[in-house]
Design a protein around this motif. Structure first.
Motif, mmCIF file in Angstrom:
data_model
loop_
_atom_site.group_PDB
_atom_site.id
_atom_site.type_symbol
_atom_site.label_atom_id
_atom_site.label_comp_id
_atom_site.label_asym_id
_atom_site.label_seq_id
_atom_site.Cartn_x
_atom_site.Cartn_y
_atom_site.Cartn_z
ATOM 1 N N VAL A 102 -125.844 32.175 2.255
ATOM 2 C CA VAL A 102 -126.648 31.068 2.774
ATOM 3 C C VAL A 102 -126.934 30.104 1.628
ATOM 4 N N ARG B 163 -127.989 29.223 -3.629
ATOM 5 C CA ARG B 163 -127.219 30.133 -2.773
ATOM 6 C C ARG B 163 -127.766 31.535 -2.894
ATOM 7 N N ARG B 164 -127.869 32.210 -1.768
ATOM 8 C CA ARG B 164 -128.267 33.619 -1.768
ATOM 9 C C ARG B 164 -127.518 34.348 -0.666
ATOM 10 N N ILE B 165 -127.526 35.663 -0.753
ATOM 11 C CA ILE B 165 -126.892 36.498 0.262
ATOM 12 C C ILE B 165 -128.002 37.048 1.146
ATOM 13 N N SER B 166 -127.952 36.738 2.436
ATOM 14 C CA SER B 166 -128.955 37.191 3.389
ATOM 15 C C SER B 166 -128.273 37.975 4.500
ATOM 16 N N TYR B 167 -128.579 39.263 4.575
ATOM 17 C CA TYR B 167 -127.980 40.158 5.575
ATOM 18 C C TYR B 167 -126.456 40.104 5.531
ATOM 19 N N ARG C 249 -136.614 30.892 -7.933
ATOM 20 C CA ARG C 249 -137.435 31.070 -6.735
ATOM 21 C C ARG C 249 -138.063 29.716 -6.443
ATOM 22 N N TYR D 217 -137.860 30.725 -1.408
ATOM 23 C CA TYR D 217 -136.415 30.852 -1.217
ATOM 24 C C TYR D 217 -135.826 31.156 -2.587
ATOM 25 N N GLU E 204 -124.515 37.750 4.586
ATOM 26 C CA GLU E 204 -123.948 36.421 4.821
ATOM 27 C C GLU E 204 -124.451 35.478 3.739
ATOM 28 N N GLY F 237 -132.576 32.514 -5.101
ATOM 29 C CA GLY F 237 -131.127 32.611 -5.176
ATOM 30 C C GLY F 237 -130.625 32.026 -6.486
#
Length: 143
Positions: A70, A62-66, A27, A43, A68, A45
Motif C-alpha cells: 500500500v 509504502r508499507r505492506i498491509s495484510y 511514522r 501511517y 498487500e 512505512g
C-alpha cells in the motif's frame, strides 16, 4: 518558480517538519476528521520518493498491509500532517525506491540501514583526538 508565487507561498511552507530522506522508515501522524471529532492516525512505512519543491513538495510512503503493498502520497506542507517521526535511517543509493514494488515478504522492506556502530565509534575517536590535542599543548610548555 516565479518569485511572486514564492513570496506568497513562503508563509505556508511548514518549516517544523523533521528532516527525512528517501529510504527512511517513518511514522506519519495525520489528522483525521470524522463528523465533529478529530483524531490522529499513524501511517508507518518506508519513504520511496520525494517530489516537487516548496509548497508543492510531496513524499510517498509504502508499507505492506495484510500481504498487500500500500502506498500513500502526503504533501510535506499539509496542515493535516501533525508530525513525521523517523523510525530508522537508511543509506539509500537511489533517489526513488520504486524497485521495492516488485519485492515480496521481508525483501519488500529490506533497505540498507545506517551503521550506527561505526558512526558512534568515529565520534568517540574524534572526542579522544580532541582531548589529546587539548592536553598536548598544555604539556609541551611544562617540559
Amino acid at each position: 518558480m516565479n518569485p511572486i508565487i514564492q513570496e506568497i507561498t513562503a508563509s505556508q511552507v511548514n518549516k517544523a517538519i523533521t528532516p527525512f530522506k528517501v529510504g527512511d522508515g517513518v511514522r506519519v501522524h495525520t489528522k483525521v476528521r470524522e463528523a465533529d471529532k478529530e483524531r490522529i492516525q499513524i501511517y508507518s512505512g518506508i519513504v520511496i520518493a520525494r517530489k516537487g519543491h516548496g509548497i508543492h513538495e510531496t513524499f510517498t510512503v509504502r508499507r505492506i498491509s495484510y500481504g498487500e503493498g500500500v502506498e500513500r502520497v502526503f504533501p510535506v506542507n499539509s496542515p493535516n500532517i501533525e508530525k513525521v517521526e523517523v523510525e530508522r535511517e537508511s543509506e539509500n543509493m537511489k533517489a526513488r525506491l520504486y524497485y521495492l514494488r516488485n519485492r515480496t515478504g521481508k525483501a519488500a522492506v529490506a533497505i540498507k540501514e545506517k551503521d550506527r556502530a561505526a558512526e558512534i565509534h568515529a565520534q568517540h575517536e574524534a572526542e579522544k583526538a580532541a582531548k589529546a590535542a587539548g592536553a598536548a599543548p598544555a604539556a609541551a610548555p611544562a617540559s
